[in-house]
Scaffold this motif. Sequence first.
Motif, mmCIF file in Angstrom:
data_model
loop_
_atom_site.group_PDB
_atom_site.id
_atom_site.type_symbol
_atom_site.label_atom_id
_atom_site.label_comp_id
_atom_site.label_asym_id
_atom_site.label_seq_id
_atom_site.Cartn_x
_atom_site.Cartn_y
_atom_site.Cartn_z
ATOM 1 N N ASP A 439 11.041 7.955 11.423
ATOM 2 C CA ASP A 439 10.788 7.461 10.062
ATOM 3 C C ASP A 439 10.268 8.526 9.099
ATOM 4 O O ASP A 439 10.392 8.361 7.886
ATOM 5 C CB ASP A 439 9.787 6.304 10.123
ATOM 6 C CG ASP A 439 9.647 5.602 8.780
ATOM 7 O OD1 ASP A 439 10.596 4.905 8.364
ATOM 8 O OD2 ASP A 439 8.587 5.778 8.136
ATOM 9 N N VAL A 440 9.651 9.601 9.607
ATOM 10 C CA VAL A 440 9.034 10.568 8.701
ATOM 11 C C VAL A 440 10.087 11.269 7.849
ATOM 12 O O VAL A 440 11.244 11.424 8.252
ATOM 13 C CB VAL A 440 8.209 11.618 9.468
ATOM 14 C CG1 VAL A 440 6.976 10.987 10.081
ATOM 15 C CG2 VAL A 440 9.051 12.324 10.521
ATOM 16 N N ARG A 441 9.630 11.694 6.667
ATOM 17 C CA ARG A 441 10.512 12.355 5.702
ATOM 18 C C ARG A 441 9.886 13.670 5.254
ATOM 19 O O ARG A 441 8.667 13.837 5.331
ATOM 20 C CB ARG A 441 10.711 11.457 4.485
ATOM 21 C CG ARG A 441 11.028 10.014 4.791
ATOM 22 C CD ARG A 441 10.840 9.151 3.562
ATOM 23 N NE ARG A 441 10.925 7.727 3.868
ATOM 24 C CZ ARG A 441 10.553 6.764 3.034
ATOM 25 N NH1 ARG A 441 10.058 7.090 1.834
ATOM 26 N NH2 ARG A 441 10.668 5.496 3.383
ATOM 27 N N PRO A 442 10.680 14.599 4.789
ATOM 28 C CA PRO A 442 10.121 15.845 4.243
ATOM 29 C C PRO A 442 9.074 15.546 3.169
ATOM 30 O O PRO A 442 9.278 14.678 2.314
ATOM 31 C CB PRO A 442 11.347 16.544 3.651
ATOM 32 C CG PRO A 442 12.495 16.027 4.454
ATOM 33 C CD PRO A 442 12.156 14.592 4.748
ATOM 34 N N GLY A 443 7.958 16.227 3.256
ATOM 35 C CA GLY A 443 6.881 16.024 2.296
ATOM 36 C C GLY A 443 5.811 15.068 2.763
ATOM 37 O O GLY A 443 4.721 15.022 2.189
ATOM 38 N N ASP A 444 6.081 14.296 3.823
ATOM 39 C CA ASP A 444 5.084 13.356 4.342
ATOM 40 C C ASP A 444 3.914 14.104 4.985
ATOM 41 O O ASP A 444 4.093 15.148 5.610
ATOM 42 C CB ASP A 444 5.698 12.429 5.396
ATOM 43 C CG ASP A 444 6.557 11.333 4.794
ATOM 44 O OD1 ASP A 444 6.592 11.224 3.547
ATOM 45 O OD2 ASP A 444 7.200 10.596 5.566
ATOM 46 N N LEU A 445 2.727 13.534 4.826
ATOM 47 C CA LEU A 445 1.538 13.992 5.547
ATOM 48 C C LEU A 445 1.161 12.893 6.523
ATOM 49 O O LEU A 445 0.843 11.772 6.115
ATOM 50 C CB LEU A 445 0.389 14.271 4.583
ATOM 51 C CG LEU A 445 -0.974 14.549 5.224
ATOM 52 C CD1 LEU A 445 -0.919 15.771 6.141
ATOM 53 C CD2 LEU A 445 -2.052 14.744 4.157
ATOM 54 N N VAL A 446 1.195 13.199 7.822
ATOM 55 C CA VAL A 446 0.957 12.211 8.871
ATOM 56 C C VAL A 446 -0.351 12.550 9.575
ATOM 57 O O VAL A 446 -0.474 13.609 10.192
ATOM 58 C CB VAL A 446 2.107 12.196 9.891
ATOM 59 C CG1 VAL A 446 1.881 11.093 10.928
ATOM 60 C CG2 VAL A 446 3.451 12.015 9.189
ATOM 61 N N LEU A 447 -1.335 11.648 9.481
ATOM 62 C CA LEU A 447 -2.607 11.829 10.183
ATOM 63 C C LEU A 447 -2.605 10.945 11.415
ATOM 64 O O LEU A 447 -2.364 9.735 11.315
ATOM 65 C CB LEU A 447 -3.780 11.483 9.272
ATOM 66 C CG LEU A 447 -5.187 11.839 9.780
ATOM 67 C CD1 LEU A 447 -6.145 12.004 8.609
ATOM 68 C CD2 LEU A 447 -5.747 10.803 10.747
ATOM 69 N N VAL A 448 -2.867 11.545 12.586
ATOM 70 C CA VAL A 448 -2.830 10.818 13.855
ATOM 71 C C VAL A 448 -4.222 10.832 14.467
ATOM 72 O O VAL A 448 -4.809 11.898 14.679
ATOM 73 C CB VAL A 448 -1.823 11.450 14.836
ATOM 74 C CG1 VAL A 448 -1.757 10.629 16.121
ATOM 75 C CG2 VAL A 448 -0.442 11.555 14.194
#
Length: 482
Positions: A439-448
Amino acid sequence: MARLSLAAIARAVRGEVILGSRPPERGAEHEVDGYSIDSRTAKPGELFFAIVGPRLDGHEFVKAAVAGGVVAAVVAKGGAAKYPDSPALIRVKDTTRALQDLGAHVRRARPLRVVGITGSAGKTTAKEMTAAVLGQRFPVLKSEGNLNNTYGLPLMLLRLEEIHEAAVLEMGMSSRGEITRLVEIADPDIGAILNVLRVHLEHFGTVQKIAEAKGELFQRMRKDAVAVFNADDRLVARLGRAFPGPKISYGVTAKTARVRAEAIELEGLRGSRFILRSDGGSVPVSLALPGRHNVFNALAAASVGIVLGLQGEEIRRGLEAVRPASMRGVLHRLPSGVEVLDDSYNSNPAAMERAIESLRTAAPRGRRVLVSGDMLELGPYERKAHARLGTQAAEAGIDLFIAVGPLSQRAADAARAAGGVDVRHFPDAETAAAFVASDVRPGDLVLVKGSRGMKMERVVRALLLQDGDDAPGGAGHAGGPA
């Protein structure tokens, strides 16, 4: 590594050396090359401690350790007849106690500056900062990995070498009395309590009981040791004030704090800037670790440095050299344009609140994505804590909230009720990882982030593998906020 002979070890732990049919070359005077409690990782020449734990009995693995080449085993059950292939044995009454007593013996064998650090959150980062500060002047041994309990801390002390002049040790706990035993082993010259938060409630019941257990550090330290404490934390400040010996407090808002951070500027994922002020002096500091909580960790490290006589510039250089430890706020900038903030090592309500704030203040080109696993060991507070997390995620302007685990269903429900955020829920990290990676896209910031038992690093690994990076620290690893 502390090089000791079998005879010297036996004297330190009040044991008896039993030589086998094929003893080491120098018999009881043979020096060991290292120490282990895990037969799978024990190396040739090391000493194996047959620890009796809650689930496994190390005596069942002595044969495997000997086959791997250990020079001797510390045992409390049986003798040469039971372990005929072992070159030597050290027979003791209690193998765990023997490990701890040997660590204590090595710590006291020569002059050494020992710092013990505990708290509900931030121990590892504060330890890294403290070691970096002290490292500006002294050769330092610091805790590694999760070696912060009654097995791990003595193993760390057994890694002391002649060159070391200081040791910075994490002190963890999951029950009353553990910190007391760690203090008995390490005999810290300086003890630091960072905070008392709603963690381990499943074991302790109330925050007050957590404070009492953390407070064992100050209660058991020598009276000529120095207590370092967070004056902005009400429970910690009470513990610090009760310590009868020398003490130094730090904080941001407390007027009584001797070490302070002023003019704090939070710069999102790039870190923060502040003025470190103490005893009339000041120095500007630029941290590469994001969040206001890391300013507090820096103040704890600076306080320890001040106790040991370091100057402001030495403290500044140490603090500014620190980068996030693995799985504790490491930023991966991937070739696809996705950014992954890996804070997957552990979680609790206060730490999650800080993580959400870091995500809120960031300015990604794409979406703010929060992947949150269950927060464990919260006892009766777990339902309320997860519901509050969902509300906080929605109110922070998170674009996509991915809740992981059975407890996090409540967080997902609360986020949906608050509105304004796309919410997904998955039963475990594996299924969440598959969705996030697709699902992630360029520019996304994903905090896990999530508790250790949730294995949220699997989500991070899926994102890195998809982008051609085979492990944290690989091609896409940015080494922390920049």
